[in-house]
Design a protein around this motif. Structure first.
Motif, PDB file in Angstrom:
ATOM      1  N   LEU A   1       0.868  -1.170   0.000  1.00 13.62           N
ATOM      2  CA  LEU A   1       0.000   0.000   0.000  1.00 13.62           C
ATOM      3  C   LEU A   1       0.909   1.225   0.000  1.00 13.62           C
ATOM      4  O   LEU A   1       1.993   1.214   0.575  1.00 13.62           O
ATOM      5  CB  LEU A   1      -0.870   0.030   1.255  1.00 13.62           C
ATOM      6  CG  LEU A   1      -1.863  -1.140   1.401  1.00 13.62           C
ATOM      7  CD1 LEU A   1      -2.502  -1.102   2.788  1.00 13.62           C
ATOM      8  CD2 LEU A   1      -2.921  -1.068   0.324  1.00 13.62           C
TER       9      LEU A   1
ATOM     10  N   VAL B   1      -5.054  -7.318   2.500  1.00  8.37           N
ATOM     11  CA  VAL B   1      -4.716  -5.998   1.974  1.00  8.37           C
ATOM     12  C   VAL B   1      -5.865  -5.008   2.160  1.00  8.37           C
ATOM     13  O   VAL B   1      -5.672  -3.900   2.654  1.00  8.37           O
ATOM     14  CB  VAL B   1      -4.300  -6.098   0.487  1.00  8.37           C
ATOM     15  CG1 VAL B   1      -4.250  -4.720  -0.140  1.00  8.37           C
ATOM     16  CG2 VAL B   1      -2.955  -6.770   0.370  1.00  8.37           C
ATOM     17  N   ASP B   2      -7.074  -5.444   1.805  1.00  3.73           N
ATOM     18  CA  ASP B   2      -8.208  -4.515   1.889  1.00  3.73           C
ATOM     19  C   ASP B   2      -8.468  -4.071   3.323  1.00  3.73           C
ATOM     20  O   ASP B   2      -8.676  -2.884   3.593  1.00  3.73           O
ATOM     21  CB  ASP B   2      -9.467  -5.150   1.290  1.00  3.73           C
ATOM     22  CG  ASP B   2      -9.441  -5.084  -0.234  1.00  3.73           C
ATOM     23  OD1 ASP B   2      -8.681  -4.224  -0.757  1.00  3.73           O
ATOM     24  OD2 ASP B   2     -10.130  -5.875  -0.891  1.00  3.73           O
TER      25      ASP B   2
ATOM     26  N   LYS C   1      -5.784  -1.752   4.502  1.00  2.00           N
ATOM     27  CA  LYS C   1      -5.901  -0.433   3.870  1.00  2.00           C
ATOM     28  C   LYS C   1      -6.886   0.440   4.653  1.00  2.00           C
ATOM     29  O   LYS C   1      -6.601   1.594   4.980  1.00  2.00           O
ATOM     30  CB  LYS C   1      -6.382  -0.617   2.423  1.00  2.00           C
ATOM     31  CG  LYS C   1      -6.415   0.656   1.627  1.00  2.00           C
ATOM     32  CD  LYS C   1      -6.955   0.366   0.227  1.00  2.00           C
ATOM     33  CE  LYS C   1      -7.208   1.680  -0.506  1.00  2.00           C
ATOM     34  NZ  LYS C   1      -7.968   1.450  -1.730  1.00  2.00           N
TER      35      LYS C   1
ATOM     36  N   VAL D   1      -4.326   6.664   1.405  1.00  2.00           N
ATOM     37  CA  VAL D   1      -3.761   5.321   1.260  1.00  2.00           C
ATOM     38  C   VAL D   1      -4.239   4.757  -0.075  1.00  2.00           C
ATOM     39  O   VAL D   1      -5.432   4.706  -0.337  1.00  2.00           O
ATOM     40  CB  VAL D   1      -4.203   4.403   2.410  1.00  2.00           C
ATOM     41  CG1 VAL D   1      -3.569   3.022   2.263  1.00  2.00           C
ATOM     42  CG2 VAL D   1      -3.827   5.034   3.748  1.00  2.00           C
ATOM     43  N   THR D   2      -3.307   4.383  -0.937  1.00  2.00           N
ATOM     44  CA  THR D   2      -3.692   3.777  -2.211  1.00  2.00           C
ATOM     45  C   THR D   2      -3.013   2.421  -2.334  1.00  2.00           C
ATOM     46  O   THR D   2      -1.972   2.174  -1.731  1.00  2.00           O
ATOM     47  CB  THR D   2      -3.266   4.658  -3.407  1.00  2.00           C
ATOM     48  OG1 THR D   2      -1.883   4.970  -3.248  1.00  2.00           O
ATOM     49  CG2 THR D   2      -4.087   5.906  -3.481  1.00  2.00           C
ATOM     50  N   GLN D   3      -3.669   1.590  -3.125  1.00  2.00           N
ATOM     51  CA  GLN D   3      -3.136   0.228  -3.246  1.00  2.00           C
ATOM     52  C   GLN D   3      -2.306   0.105  -4.501  1.00  2.00           C
ATOM     53  O   GLN D   3      -2.806   0.195  -5.608  1.00  2.00           O
ATOM     54  CB  GLN D   3      -4.276  -0.789  -3.287  1.00  2.00           C
ATOM     55  CG  GLN D   3      -3.754  -2.210  -3.293  1.00  2.00           C
ATOM     56  CD  GLN D   3      -4.878  -3.209  -3.326  1.00  2.00           C
ATOM     57  OE1 GLN D   3      -6.048  -2.855  -3.296  1.00  2.00           O
ATOM     58  NE2 GLN D   3      -4.511  -4.474  -3.404  1.00  2.00           N
TER      59      GLN D   3
END
Ligand SMILES: Nc1ncnc2c1ncn2[C@@H]1O[C@H](COP(=O)(O)OP(=O)(O)OP(=O)(O)O)[C@@H](O)[C@H]1O
Ligand SMILES: [Mg+2]
Lengths: 460, 247
Positions: A57, A265-266, A269, A283-285
């Protein structure tokens, strides 16, 4: 003459038919194997892509990204907060600096580099000449508001110097150091730097050479290859050194956060966004486009698996039909054998052996065909389904032989096949094909052998 | 000793049923050389295939040395064909892509005879039927009709059967070769006490046999003319028939 010799002889009795049977079998079995190879290649690629971007992330200051935008910069304290978020395994902070060639800056005057976004991006001078031309289109970076005041001005792109807390690039991927070594402790101040290959080339720098940033001398510790011209027009420093240069200790441009697994991950995030506050950080993936690449590769993977099963099924069906036909064609021979006292098991054995000779030949030719074809099939499959990012992976997955190297091809086939399916599965597949052949020969042969010999001898 | 009891074989041919073998009974003592004559289509081959366990009768039974074929399971019938019967087919029924030698060796292979012995014996047999040595390793489909016929006879003798059933064994042979084959069969009968039953259109062959049968419209009758006096054979044909056709 033994049963075996007779069976082998029979297998080659009708040469045209035998050739046709072997050819058709070879195509089906070759296709099945090639699909397995393709499946493996795609699986390897998916794993690689997932490993590289799937679990990272990127945290930017709220409202900003890279050098552009506004908002408060990130801090070391926030990095510590991020590290506490569940499932986060690593937080790497980076500090980006913008370097401009010193001579060029002097020629343009002091204000030349002004006008960037609100964020406190520090522009510094360097002895390096950028390796990328700005190009002629447009007026990049709205350099001057005036019209035609400096018509023949030389201008080039700035160089990005990134202070990083670990040996990774801005997407969290490990740096590919091609020459020299890394910077050791990335959290300590150090006058060593990593240079992109093209940048080093442009400036005729080698490992051990020196250059300056803000009149301070740095030594080239190593060269890295980011894979793109833009990515190679860059310098990496240790995080602390970059912060010191900018005179902004404790300040970060971005944080690269690694999560322990894809599934988390989700959740991580969301948790990270909450922990840092929406007004403070974005926050970007990783790179979203890679995710779509992975999903399309996944579908290719499924298709190749289905194709494998279908090809194997086809091979089985072909063998079955051929064997049934072959035995029917030789009903009379079965009648004769039976009439002169051949036990059913001898008749069965003879036809089973004959079937095995054909299948073995077909499989061998099929494997050879697959050795030649699988590389190009895998390349074609992956090449057409992903963006350019897939290129290095493909090279690795297929071993780079477009059909010219039979020995390498066979090796490649073997490794690919064993990698994509366990030996047990392969053994089961082989057993299935041979089993089908055996049943296809045995059942009609025994059914015929059960009939009164005189009826079989008389024919239909 | 072979006993045939009320043997019937019926075929359904469209609307009609035909009985090429209709209530046939006879006995053959071990070591008899017998012949069956009859018009084409009279049922000779049909009768022979019943005796050779290649076909099952509609009713009746064949008893060989006290054992009934009717009640035998398939595996035992195969063993009977392999061990006790030498069958010479009217159409030879050899395996076309194998050599003459391989064809003769086949029954011995099924009987588990050792390879070296098989080869040796097959060669001897082919010599006995006067097949030239250079034809031994030739494939069947490259042999003449008469050559094939002799290979078929050699194959029938391979396992030294107790009963030889031969369907026109001299049909494709010249007089001299045919005579030699008859002599060969006769010597087997003398030396090994083999029972031999041949179907033939060849009068001279029939006249050399111990017993002569005639098959007519499914019925079997025995001719009783003495076999030495060939001139009276035809006259004796019609005279007495009933002796062996009781039942
Ligand atoms: N499977 C069958 N179905 C119907 N009819 C049959 C069958 N087999 C034989 N026949 C008939 O039975 C009769 C006797 O046939 P068979 O072959 O026994 O004659 P044959 O005496 O051997 O004649 P040839 O001397 O010509 O060989 C013939 O009319 C034939 O058409
Ligand atoms: Mg006949």
């Amino acid at each position: 003459m033994s049963v075996l010799a007779r069976s082998v002889g029979n297998a080659f009795r009708n040469k045209i038919r035998t050739t046709a049977v072997v050819a058709v079998l070879a195509v089906a079995i070759g296709l099945a194997l090639a699909m397995l190879v393709a499946n493996q290649a795609v699986t390897a690629k998916v794993t690689e892509l997932n490993a590289s971007v799937g679990t990272t992330l990127t945290v930017n200051p709220a409202g900003g990204q890279g050098f552009e935008g506004g908002g408060e910069p990130l801090t070391v304290q926030q990095a510590a907060t991020a590290a506490q978020v569940p499932n986060v395994t690593e937080v790497v902070g980076t500090k980006a600096l913008r370097l401009r060639n010193a001579t060029e800056m002097a020629a343009q005057g002091a204000g030349g580099a002004g006008g960037f976004g609100g964020q406190a991006t520090t522009t510094m001078t360097t002895s390096l000449t950028p390796a990328v031309d700005a190009g002629t289109l447009g007026n990049r970076n709205q350099e001057t508001g005036t019209t035609g005041s400096q018509p023949a001005r030389t201008f080039s792109l700035p160089i990005t110097a990134t202070g990083t807390g670990a040996e990774v690039d801005s997407t969290g991927k490990a740096l590919d150091i091609t020459e020299g070594s890394g910077l050791g402790d990335y959290t300590a101040a150090s006058k060593s730097a990593l240079l992109g290959t093209t940048l080093a080339e442009k400036n005729s720098l080698k490992v051990g050479s020196t250059f300056t940033i803000n009149d301070q001398t740095f030594t080239v510790a190593g060269l890295f290859d980011a894979g793109t011209a833009f990515g190679n027009n860059a310098v990496y420093l240790t995080l602390t050194e970059a912060q010191t240069l900018a005179a902004l200790p404790g300040e970060l441009s971005t944080m690269i956060v690694t999560v322990n697994s894809m599934e988390n991950v989700d959740a991580a995030k969301t948790a990270l966004q909450t922990a840092l506050g929406t007004d403070k950080a974005d926050v970007t993936q990783g790179q979203r486009n890679l995710e779509t690449a992975v999903s399309s590769l996944d579908s290719v993977k499924n298709i190749s698996l289905i194709a494998f099963v279908a090809a194997l099924g086809t091979a089985g069906l072909i063998i079955l039909l051929i064997m049934v036909m072959l035995v029917r064609e030789r009903r009379k021979e079965i009648g004769v054998l039976k009439a002169i006292g051949a036990p059913n098991r001898t008749i069965g054995l003879q036809f089973v052996l004959e079937a095995l000779v054909l299948v073995t030949l077909g499989s061998a030719v099929g494997a050879a065909v697959a050795s030649f074809a699988s590389g190009s099939i895998a390349t074609a499959l992956i090449g057409s389904s992903t963006t350019t990012t897939a290129a290095p992976g493909v090279r690795r997955a297929t071993g780079g032989f477009p059909g010219g190297d039979p020995l390498g091809g066979a090796n490649q086939l073997l490794t690919s096949v064993t990698a994509s399916a366990s030996p047990g599965v392969i053994a089961a597949g082989i057993a299935a094909v041979f089993g089908v052949a055996i049943i296809g020969a045995l059942v009609p042969a025994l059914l015929t052998a059960r009939i009164r010999p005189i009826e079989v001898l008389r024919g239909e | 000793m072979i006993e045939v009891k009320n043997l019937v074989r019926m075929f359904q041919s469209g609307e009609r049923t035909i009985k090429p073998v209709n209530n046939v009974s006879f006995e053959l003592a071990q070591g008899t050389f017998a012949s069956i004559v009859g018009k084409s289509g009279s049922g000779k081959s049909t009768l022979l295939s019943l005796l050779g366990a290649l076909d099952k009768p509609t009713s009746g039974d064949v008893v060989v040395d006290g054992v009934s074929l009717a009640g035998m399971p398939d595996g035992k019938l195969t063993e009977y064909r392999r061990r006790d019967i030498g069958f010479v087919f009217q159409q030879f029924n050899l395996i076309p892509n194998l050599t003459a030698l391989d064809n003769v060796m086949l029954p011995m292979e099924f009987a588990g005879v050792r390879r070296s012995i098989r080869t040796q014996r097959a060669k001897e047999l082919l010599e006995q039927v006067q097949l030239d040595v250079d034809r031994h390793d030739r494939r069947i489909n490259r042999l003449s009709g008469g050559e094939q016929q002799r290979v078929a006879i050699a194959r029938a003798l391979a396992n030294e059967p107790k009963l030889i059933l031969a369907d026109e064994p001299t049909g494709n042979l010249d007089e001299q070769t045919g005579g030699h084959i008859i002599e060969l069969l006769n010597s087997l009968r003398r030396e090994h006490n083999t029972t031999i039953l041949v179907v033939t259109h060849d009068r001279s062959l029939a006249n050399k046999t111990d017993r002569r049968f005639r098959l007519q419209q499914g019925r079997l009758t025995e001719e009783t003319a003495p076999k030495q006096t060939q001139g009276t054979a035809a006259a004796g044909t019609a005279a007495v028939a009933a002796a062996a056709t009781v039942g």
